[in-house]
Write a protein that holds these residues in place. Structure first.
Motif, PDB file in Angstrom:
ATOM      1  N   THR A  24       0.822  -1.204   0.000  1.00  6.13           N
ATOM      2  CA  THR A  24       0.000   0.000   0.000  1.00  6.13           C
ATOM      3  C   THR A  24       0.859   1.259   0.000  1.00  6.13           C
ATOM      4  OG1 THR A  24      -0.032   0.098   2.393  1.00  6.13           O
ATOM      5  CG2 THR A  24      -1.712  -1.241   1.345  1.00  6.13           C
ATOM      6  N   ILE A  25       0.215   2.385  -0.244  1.00  8.13           N
ATOM      7  CA  ILE A  25       0.932   3.656  -0.235  1.00  8.13           C
ATOM      8  C   ILE A  25       1.597   3.908   1.120  1.00  8.13           C
ATOM      9  CG2 ILE A  25       0.755   6.137  -0.600  1.00  8.13           C
ATOM     10  CD1 ILE A  25       0.126   4.715  -3.108  1.00  8.13           C
ATOM     11  N   PRO A  26       0.840   3.831   2.231  1.00 10.28           N
ATOM     12  CA  PRO A  26       1.484   4.066   3.523  1.00 10.28           C
ATOM     13  C   PRO A  26       2.725   3.191   3.713  1.00 10.28           C
ATOM     14  CG  PRO A  26      -0.881   3.929   3.803  1.00 10.28           C
ATOM     15  CD  PRO A  26      -0.611   3.579   2.375  1.00 10.28           C
ATOM     16  N   ARG A  27       2.642   1.942   3.336  1.00 14.09           N
ATOM     17  CA  ARG A  27       3.793   1.039   3.512  1.00 14.09           C
ATOM     18  C   ARG A  27       4.959   1.478   2.654  1.00 14.09           C
ATOM     19  NH1 ARG A  27       0.185  -4.546   3.930  1.00 14.09           N
ATOM     20  NH2 ARG A  27      -0.567  -4.047   6.020  1.00 14.09           N
ATOM     21  N   GLN A  28       4.673   1.927   1.433  1.00 11.42           N
ATOM     22  CA  GLN A  28       5.758   2.384   0.565  1.00 11.42           C
ATOM     23  C   GLN A  28       6.413   3.636   1.138  1.00 11.42           C
ATOM     24  OE1 GLN A  28       3.110   1.843  -3.117  1.00 11.42           O
ATOM     25  NE2 GLN A  28       5.159   1.849  -3.999  1.00 11.42           N
ATOM     26  N   PRO A  55       0.352  13.311   4.493  1.00 12.15           N
ATOM     27  CA  PRO A  55      -0.199  13.894   5.720  1.00 12.15           C
ATOM     28  C   PRO A  55      -1.359  13.122   6.342  1.00 12.15           C
ATOM     29  CG  PRO A  55       0.111  15.556   4.028  1.00 12.15           C
ATOM     30  CD  PRO A  55       0.278  14.227   3.365  1.00 12.15           C
ATOM     31  N   GLN A  56      -2.052  12.331   5.567  1.00 10.00           N
ATOM     32  CA  GLN A  56      -3.200  11.625   6.144  1.00 10.00           C
ATOM     33  C   GLN A  56      -2.800  10.390   6.949  1.00 10.00           C
ATOM     34  OE1 GLN A  56      -2.379  12.014   2.873  1.00 10.00           O
ATOM     35  NE2 GLN A  56      -3.653  10.715   1.585  1.00 10.00           N
ATOM     36  N   ILE A  57      -1.497  10.133   7.050  1.00  6.59           N
ATOM     37  CA  ILE A  57      -1.034   8.953   7.791  1.00  6.59           C
ATOM     38  C   ILE A  57      -1.475   9.021   9.251  1.00  6.59           C
ATOM     39  CG2 ILE A  57       1.169   9.894   8.595  1.00  6.59           C
ATOM     40  CD1 ILE A  57       0.792   6.377   7.151  1.00  6.59           C
ATOM     41  N   GLY A  58      -1.772   7.886   9.826  1.00  9.57           N
ATOM     42  CA  GLY A  58      -2.104   7.818  11.250  1.00  9.57           C
ATOM     43  C   GLY A  58      -0.981   7.134  12.021  1.00  9.57           C
ATOM     44  N   LEU A  59      -0.807   7.541  13.262  1.00 16.05           N
ATOM     45  CA  LEU A  59       0.262   6.952  14.071  1.00 16.05           C
ATOM     46  C   LEU A  59       0.053   5.439  14.199  1.00 16.05           C
ATOM     47  CD1 LEU A  59       2.780   7.468  15.702  1.00 16.05           C
ATOM     48  CD2 LEU A  59       1.374   8.251  17.593  1.00 16.05           C
ATOM     49  N   THR A  60      -1.209   5.047  14.266  1.00 21.70           N
ATOM     50  CA  THR A  60      -1.520   3.619  14.354  1.00 21.70           C
ATOM     51  C   THR A  60      -0.903   2.837  13.197  1.00 21.70           C
ATOM     52  OG1 THR A  60      -3.662   4.329  15.203  1.00 21.70           O
ATOM     53  CG2 THR A  60      -3.404   2.004  14.692  1.00 21.70           C
ATOM     54  N   THR A  61      -1.011   3.394  12.028  1.00 20.64           N
ATOM     55  CA  THR A  61      -0.476   2.705  10.850  1.00 20.64           C
ATOM     56  C   THR A  61       1.041   2.596  10.934  1.00 20.64           C
ATOM     57  OG1 THR A  61      -2.318   3.496   9.538  1.00 20.64           O
ATOM     58  CG2 THR A  61      -0.382   2.754   8.341  1.00 20.64           C
TER      59      THR A  61
END
Lengths: 153, 153
Positions: A24-28, A55-61
């Motif tokens: 996924t994008i966050p992982r990349q 910017p939409q990343i969450g600390l949880t992720t």
DNA sequence: CTGGAAATGAAAATCATTTTCAATAAGGGG
DNA sequence: CCCCTTATTGAAAATGATTTTCATTTCCAG
């Protein structure tokens, strides 16, 4: 999104997919941040850097992805005793190293000096201990603590 | 209040007073519990044991007293990676030891085997590192992790 | 394209430890 | 032996990193 260490990234991405996880994008982005910051980052450090790019990343992720990367073997998680975990990406060909930690400023130095002797001793000890105590030994930890030059002056 | 290891207790109490601290009931009870439980106790373990002898104890006092005992050098604080600190009293004449930790059940084995070689190597490494990185090295950590016999069957 | 499983993010929960603060107790000086 | 100052205590609230919950969104195999 600018990918440094592109060659490595490909390999790391492969490890994620091979383990059956989606890319996924966050992982990349998290992988990219880790690849371009070879220090010893806390989850929050990583959060802040990722946030600038995505910017939409969450600390949880961040936490979940770091767990995933550790379980897949892409990232090394360390505890330097300051109450937060630190993460560093495992770079192929980078020599196995141990850590020297300043107890004042939490600066961490990777050292590889004496590593050969250390690893030799660890291997012997590991063998002896697993036989004597019937343990299946899976890992070890060696760290030195002290006060760095700057913190003493 | 039953004091085991009475001879040692006297010495430990002396260390507390010598450091300028008062010798209170809670401190005596905590010391007694530590002296009679040579395992690797968490703050809560200690709290529960002290509570049986001295029910009005507060968890806060356990933490504060443990800090004090560590700073005075009577107690050793360890982190076995399970999210809580562990404490053991330093028994005079007990050989310096390192820890072997089961990652399944958190059982901890003190081992002294190979300790001489380990300490010799640590001393060399310490010297080398402090010269090379201009660190005043104050401590080290060696631990082995694995899965114990029981947790494998 | 599309459905269903996997992944995400916000908010709330957890959990060890620390801080705050008013009440209590230790022990040196008188 | 008692008093007084100051260290110590305990309850409750605060902290801070990490985890859980759950409704929503995204990935990607078919």
């Amino acid at each position: 999104m600018r990918f440094g260490r592109r060659g490595f990234c490909k390999a790391w991405q492969g490890q994620i997919k091979d383990a059956g996880y989606r890319l996924t994008i966050p992982r990349q982005v998290i992988l990219d941040v880790l690849a371009n910051n070879t220090g010893h980052l806390s989850a929050e450090d990583i959060y802040l850097k990722v946030h600038k790019i995505y910017p939409q990343i969450g600390l949880t992720t961040i936490y979940r992805t770091l767990d995933l990367l550790v379980s897949v073997g892409v990232v090394l998680k360390s505890d330097f005793g300051d109450g937060r975990a630190r993460f560093e990406i495992k770079i192929k060909d980078k020599t196995h190293h141990h850590h020297l930690i300043c107890t004042k400023c939490s600066r961490v130095i990777d050292y590889t000096d004496f590593i050969d002797k250390e690893l030799k001793l660890l291997a012997e000890t590991k063998k002896g201990l697993s036989e004597k105590f019937d343990f299946e030994i899976t890992g070890h930890l060696i760290q030195f603590y002290g006060v760095c030059k700057d913190c003493r002056s």
